[in-house]
Design an enzyme around this catalytic site. Structure first.
Site, short mmCIF file in Angstrom:
data_model
loop_
_atom_site.label_atom_id
_atom_site.label_comp_id
_atom_site.label_asym_id
_atom_site.label_seq_id
_atom_site.Cartn_x
_atom_site.Cartn_y
_atom_site.Cartn_z
N TYR A 23 0.82 -1.22 0.00
CA TYR A 23 0.00 0.00 0.00
C TYR A 23 0.86 1.28 0.00
O TYR A 23 0.75 2.11 0.89
CB TYR A 23 -0.94 0.03 1.22
CG TYR A 23 -1.72 -1.23 1.41
CD1 TYR A 23 -2.83 -1.52 0.60
CD2 TYR A 23 -1.37 -2.16 2.38
CE1 TYR A 23 -3.54 -2.69 0.76
CE2 TYR A 23 -2.08 -3.34 2.53
CZ TYR A 23 -3.16 -3.60 1.73
OH TYR A 23 -3.86 -4.75 1.88
N TYR A 151 -11.98 -8.42 6.45
CA TYR A 151 -10.82 -8.36 5.56
C TYR A 151 -10.38 -9.79 5.28
O TYR A 151 -10.16 -10.58 6.21
CB TYR A 151 -9.66 -7.57 6.17
CG TYR A 151 -8.43 -7.59 5.26
CD1 TYR A 151 -8.37 -6.76 4.15
CD2 TYR A 151 -7.38 -8.47 5.49
CE1 TYR A 151 -7.28 -6.81 3.29
CE2 TYR A 151 -6.29 -8.53 4.64
CZ TYR A 151 -6.24 -7.69 3.54
OH TYR A 151 -5.17 -7.75 2.68
N ASP A 252 -12.50 -17.53 8.42
CA ASP A 252 -11.17 -17.07 8.08
C ASP A 252 -10.37 -16.94 9.37
O ASP A 252 -10.50 -15.95 10.09
CB ASP A 252 -11.27 -15.72 7.34
CG ASP A 252 -9.90 -15.15 6.98
OD1 ASP A 252 -8.89 -15.65 7.49
OD2 ASP A 252 -9.88 -14.17 6.20
N LYS A 281 -0.53 -17.42 8.00
CA LYS A 281 0.30 -16.56 8.86
C LYS A 281 1.15 -17.34 9.87
O LYS A 281 2.26 -17.75 9.57
CB LYS A 281 -0.60 -15.55 9.56
CG LYS A 281 -1.13 -14.47 8.61
CD LYS A 281 -1.83 -13.37 9.37
CE LYS A 281 -2.47 -12.32 8.49
NZ LYS A 281 -1.56 -11.28 8.03
#
Ligand SMILES: Cc1ncc(COP(=O)(O)O)c(C=O)c1O
Length: 439
Positions: A23, A151, A252, A281
């Site tokens: 980003y 997200y 998720d 992760k």
């Protein structure tokens, strides 16, 4: 490898001029700090400064950097093979990891797809749901339903089920597919449950269930979408609604999996299971990229007996042996206890200790610039009233010797499970000091 650079300033300049960071703009980006090495909870900068890490490299490096057992697993596997295609070949590291994942999860989960990143595991989960209903002959079920504030990653399908306002929908309106959204769960984790919290979701399900293949949600913690900790009863009721209306439930757990919230998986707070869930992760202890989409016999068998009886996904690096070997070592580190283990009293002990230590962040709760301070497991969040100015606040954290990366209105930390009491105190004190100085 012979370096092309004489010193760190040279490669940092190359980075500044040519490498895209997450980003960022290539015109006047925020500065990046040059990392030379990292060990345990410490990140060593090339300029000689050392930082205590508060981010676990975005939830992943839970056992600390440079863990000898992870390093050894990587080296050992390198001697055998770094990679081999998973199409047509099987290998032991994948079976070792798959069996560990199934051992850690309820028996209902039987099938594992080893994806190469968290977002891809989400793509696979969503695709599984669509293929499931295709195979079941319910061709109208083409939509996903989700809550606002979610997200699930940056690829297009992941984005399409991420928050429609704070996400990227506005940027790609004619490319991003449209799905169904209801308000985010509102009742906080520690507050009293109120049935009205799920009423809009219920209404949407009643109205749209014929076209909804799956509901996707981050269980208990909405991470990048605002670090909200919501009530477990929401998930219990959601499970019941999915059963009633024949909708698959996808969790998720990419950020929450492997102990972060105080339970091995966040779903364990609610005592229910989804039909499909994703982990990533922390699975490799933050050393390699790897994720998994895990599902039940019902889902796998329905897909595999359909008119297209194969799961239509197969990335080049799926099941990469190096990553699988490191992930198995990481899960062993997590689950081992006793003398010589990284967590002699069990990982739960460390998370509880961190949760207790993070409570000191609440000392800043009455500051006029602070909206809320909340803690769950090894996650500490200070929500400010206004968006933080990262350009201004980040150098202050660096000056205090800590790595904290705020986003939006959130100054948050999810330390490594190995962080000591002193290090955690230093981290929390630095955050409080910087807030008092900057605001
Ligand atoms: C909850 C959640 N889902 C999915 C993802 C995407 O994972 P990855 O960045 O590994 O693709 C993230 C990453 O931050 C996440 O927090």
């Amino acid at each position: 490898m012979i370096s092309k650079f004489d010193n760190y300033q040279d490669w940092l300049k190359f980075d500044r001029d040519h490498l895209w960071h997450p980003y960022t703009s290539m015109v006047d980006p925020l500065p990046c700090y040059p990392v030379a090495s990292a060990k345990g909870v410490h990140i060593n900068l090339a300029d000689g400064n050392t930082l205590i890490d508060g981010m676990s490299s975005w939830w992943s490096a839970i056992h600390g950097y440079n863990h000898p057992k992870l390093n050894q697993a990587l080296v050992d596997q390198t001697q055998k093979m770094a990679h081999v295609m998973f199409g047509g070949f099987a290998h032991q590291p994948a079976s070792e990891l798959g069996s560990r994942l199934l051992d850690m999860t309820p028996d209902i989960f039987q099938y594992v797809f080893l994806a190469d990143s968290g977002s891809i595991s989400i793509e696979v989960a969503l695709k599984m749901a669509l293929q499931y209903y295709r195979s079941a002959g319910k061709l109208d079920k083409q939509k996903f339903l989700t809550v606002r504030g979610g997200y699930h990653g940056d690829p297009f399908t992941c984005m399409s089920v991420g928050d429609p306002e704070n996400g990227q929908h506005y940027l790609f309106p004619s490319t991003i597919s449209t799905h169904l959204f209801v308000p985010r769960p509102n009742i906080k984790f520690y507050d009293e449950w109120d049935a009205s919290d799920i009423s809009e979701l219920k209404l949407s399900i009643e109205k749209n269930h014929r076209e909804v293949a799956a509901i996707i949600i981050e269980p208990i913690v909405q991470g990048a979408g605002g670090m909200h900790f919501y009530h477990p009863e929401y998930l219990r009721q959601l499970r019941a609604l999915c059963d009633e209306f024949d909708i698959l439930l996808i969790f998720d757990e990419i950020a929450t999996g492997f102990g972060r919230t105080g339970k091995l998986f966040a779903m364990d707070h609610a005592g229910i299971t989804p039909d499909i869930f994703c982990v990533g992760k922390a699975m490799t202890g933050g050393m390699m990229t790897l994720a998994a989409t895990i599902t039940t016999k019902k889902v796998a068998m329905t897909i595999s007996n359909g008119d297209v009886p194969i799961l239509m996904h197969g990335p080049t690096f799926m099941g990469n042996p190096l990553a699988c070997a490191v992930a198995s070592a990481s899960l062993d580190i997590l689950m081992d206890s006793g003398e010589g283990a990284t967590y002699p009293k069990g990982w739960q002990h460390n998370i509880q200790r961190i949760e207790n230590g993070l409570q000191q962040l609440k000392e800043i709760a009455d500051h006029p610039a602070v909206n809320d301070v909340r803690v769950l497991g090894a996650i500490g969040v200070i929500e400010m009233n206004d968006p933080t100015d990262v350009a201004k606040i980040q150098p202050e954290f660096i000056a205090e010797g800590v790595w904290v990366r705020p986003f939006g209105r959130l100054i948050y930390i999810m330390p490594q499970y190995i962080i000591s009491e002193n290090e955690l105190n230093s981290l929390c004190n630095a955050i409080k000091k910087v807030i008092l100085k900057v605001y």
